[in-house]
Write a protein that holds these residues in place. Sequence first.
Motif, PDB file in Angstrom:
ATOM      1  N   VAL A   1       0.845  -1.194   0.000  1.00  0.00           N
ATOM      2  CA  VAL A   1       0.000   0.000   0.000  1.00  0.00           C
ATOM      3  C   VAL A   1       0.881   1.244   0.000  1.00  0.00           C
ATOM      4  N   VAL A   2       0.546   2.202  -0.880  1.00  0.00           N
ATOM      5  CA  VAL A   2       1.224   3.491  -0.912  1.00  0.00           C
ATOM      6  C   VAL A   2       0.373   4.512  -0.159  1.00  0.00           C
ATOM      7  N   VAL A   3       1.041   5.367   0.622  1.00  0.00           N
ATOM      8  CA  VAL A   3       0.356   6.439   1.342  1.00  0.00           C
ATOM      9  C   VAL A   3       1.042   7.760   1.005  1.00  0.00           C
ATOM     10  N   SER A   4       0.289   8.712   0.454  1.00  0.00           N
ATOM     11  CA  SER A   4       0.834  10.058   0.250  1.00  0.00           C
ATOM     12  C   SER A   4       0.585  10.884   1.501  1.00  0.00           C
ATOM     13  N   GLY A   5       1.466  11.854   1.758  1.00  0.00           N
ATOM     14  CA  GLY A   5       1.368  12.601   3.009  1.00  0.00           C
ATOM     15  C   GLY A   5       1.614  11.716   4.208  1.00  0.00           C
ATOM     16  N   ALA A   6       2.558  10.799   4.076  1.00  0.00           N
ATOM     17  CA  ALA A   6       2.729   9.721   5.047  1.00  0.00           C
ATOM     18  C   ALA A   6       3.260  10.187   6.390  1.00  0.00           C
ATOM     19  N   ALA A   7       3.831  11.385   6.466  1.00  0.00           N
ATOM     20  CA  ALA A   7       4.402  11.858   7.729  1.00  0.00           C
ATOM     21  C   ALA A   7       3.546  12.928   8.398  1.00  0.00           C
ATOM     22  N   GLY A   8       2.374  13.203   7.842  1.00  0.00           N
ATOM     23  CA  GLY A   8       1.499  14.210   8.415  1.00  0.00           C
ATOM     24  C   GLY A   8       0.680  13.681   9.578  1.00  0.00           C
ATOM     25  N   GLY A   9      -0.258  14.499  10.052  1.00  0.00           N
ATOM     26  CA  GLY A   9      -1.053  14.121  11.214  1.00  0.00           C
ATOM     27  C   GLY A   9      -1.819  12.839  11.020  1.00  0.00           C
TER      28      GLY A   9
ATOM     29  N   HIS B   1       3.642  20.836   6.170  1.00  0.00           N
ATOM     30  CA  HIS B   1       4.835  20.006   6.278  1.00  0.00           C
ATOM     31  C   HIS B   1       5.077  19.550   7.714  1.00  0.00           C
ATOM     32  N   THR B   2       4.045  19.644   8.538  1.00  0.00           N
ATOM     33  CA  THR B   2       4.202  19.294   9.953  1.00  0.00           C
ATOM     34  C   THR B   2       4.242  17.784  10.117  1.00  0.00           C
ATOM     35  N   HIS B   3       5.169  17.317  10.953  1.00  0.00           N
ATOM     36  CA  HIS B   3       5.240  15.890  11.265  1.00  0.00           C
ATOM     37  C   HIS B   3       4.463  15.635  12.563  1.00  0.00           C
ATOM     38  N   GLY B   4       3.248  15.090  12.430  1.00  0.00           N
ATOM     39  CA  GLY B   4       2.443  14.804  13.590  1.00  0.00           C
ATOM     40  C   GLY B   4       1.437  15.902  13.879  1.00  0.00           C
ATOM     41  N   LYS B   5       0.955  15.954  15.120  1.00  0.00           N
ATOM     42  CA  LYS B   5      -0.168  16.786  15.496  1.00  0.00           C
ATOM     43  C   LYS B   5       0.260  18.086  16.170  1.00  0.00           C
ATOM     44  N   ILE B   6      -0.535  19.115  15.926  1.00  0.00           N
ATOM     45  CA  ILE B   6      -0.405  20.405  16.615  1.00  0.00           C
ATOM     46  C   ILE B   6      -1.584  20.513  17.567  1.00  0.00           C
ATOM     47  N   VAL B   7      -1.305  20.868  18.832  1.00  0.00           N
ATOM     48  CA  VAL B   7      -2.318  20.769  19.883  1.00  0.00           C
ATOM     49  C   VAL B   7      -2.433  22.090  20.642  1.00  0.00           C
ATOM     50  N   LEU B   8      -3.681  22.490  20.883  1.00  0.00           N
ATOM     51  CA  LEU B   8      -3.948  23.634  21.735  1.00  0.00           C
ATOM     52  C   LEU B   8      -4.088  23.160  23.188  1.00  0.00           C
TER      53      LEU B   8
END
Length: 306
Positions: free
Chosen positions: A146-154, A297-304
């Motif tokens: 399986v290919v995943v684009s945006g693989a390092a995003g949230g 281009h963020t790797h992972g989640k941004i949290v408030l």
Amino acid sequence: MARAVRFDRYGDRDVLYVADVAVPEPAVGEVVVEVRAAAINPGEVAIRTGALQATFPATFPSGEGSDLAGVVSSVGEGVTEFVVGDEVLGWSWQRSSHAEYVAVPVTQLISKPANLSWEVAGSLYVVGCTAYAAVRAVGAEQGDTVVVSGAAGGVGTVVVQLLRTKGATVLGLASVPHHDWLTAHHIIPVVYGDGVAERLRGAAPNGIDAFIDLFGPQYVQLAVDLGVAPDRIETIISRAKAQEVGAKTAGSADASTTEVLSEMADLVASGQIEIPIAATYPLEQVRDAFAELEKRHTHGKIVLIP
């Protein structure tokens, strides 16, 4: 009084502000949660700018936010599932979680596993249920490639790990700075850009069984060009292109159940899936948080953190 993010018109990040609002009262079947963490998501950008006005119109002044984790501060009539002081995570469908307090139906909450940080717990709903829906849509199973684009995003970081729990070989499209993380999680990293089709064919000499797009329509077309069957192409972002080629468009709403959320929480709590936290911001810096998110281009989640 309590603080909550608001916007009074569609627009860029500068329409966001933090207002003093009344602490909500729980209705029948609801609890009020004192929010400890609430992630931000690209869908909130689309709603705020008006890009989704036809589907998800805003009523002004509008709040925002779906993900949440916190402590139950009051309970409404008929609630037996939780008591004051319980730690919970879940979601709001009222665009209200970017706040100090939020009223939530108990049918949208689960108990927070003790070993999950607040930041991770408050990031779990959107990415967890979206990833679950996407992986289910392509029918990923043992032995698939399986290919995943945006693989390092949230969402991508969760999708690739969930695919690995199914026994799939995963090729993750991402920029070079994220390749070490992908490799460490047993994902084959592939650089996007010119020549990507040839690189994917080289990395998967026996062919590609499914493709999950988390970035844009060019990747839906790439999946078609690579010979992936349309019913095994999934996109969470490119509905028009999906309709054109016959691909799937499952999203978080297709897996928004406490059963799915509990399953994903268990996978994270047990260490089978990691949710990277890219950054945390106080509620008052909500504009800065979205400025970071909108770089894409963020790797992972941004949290408030209210």
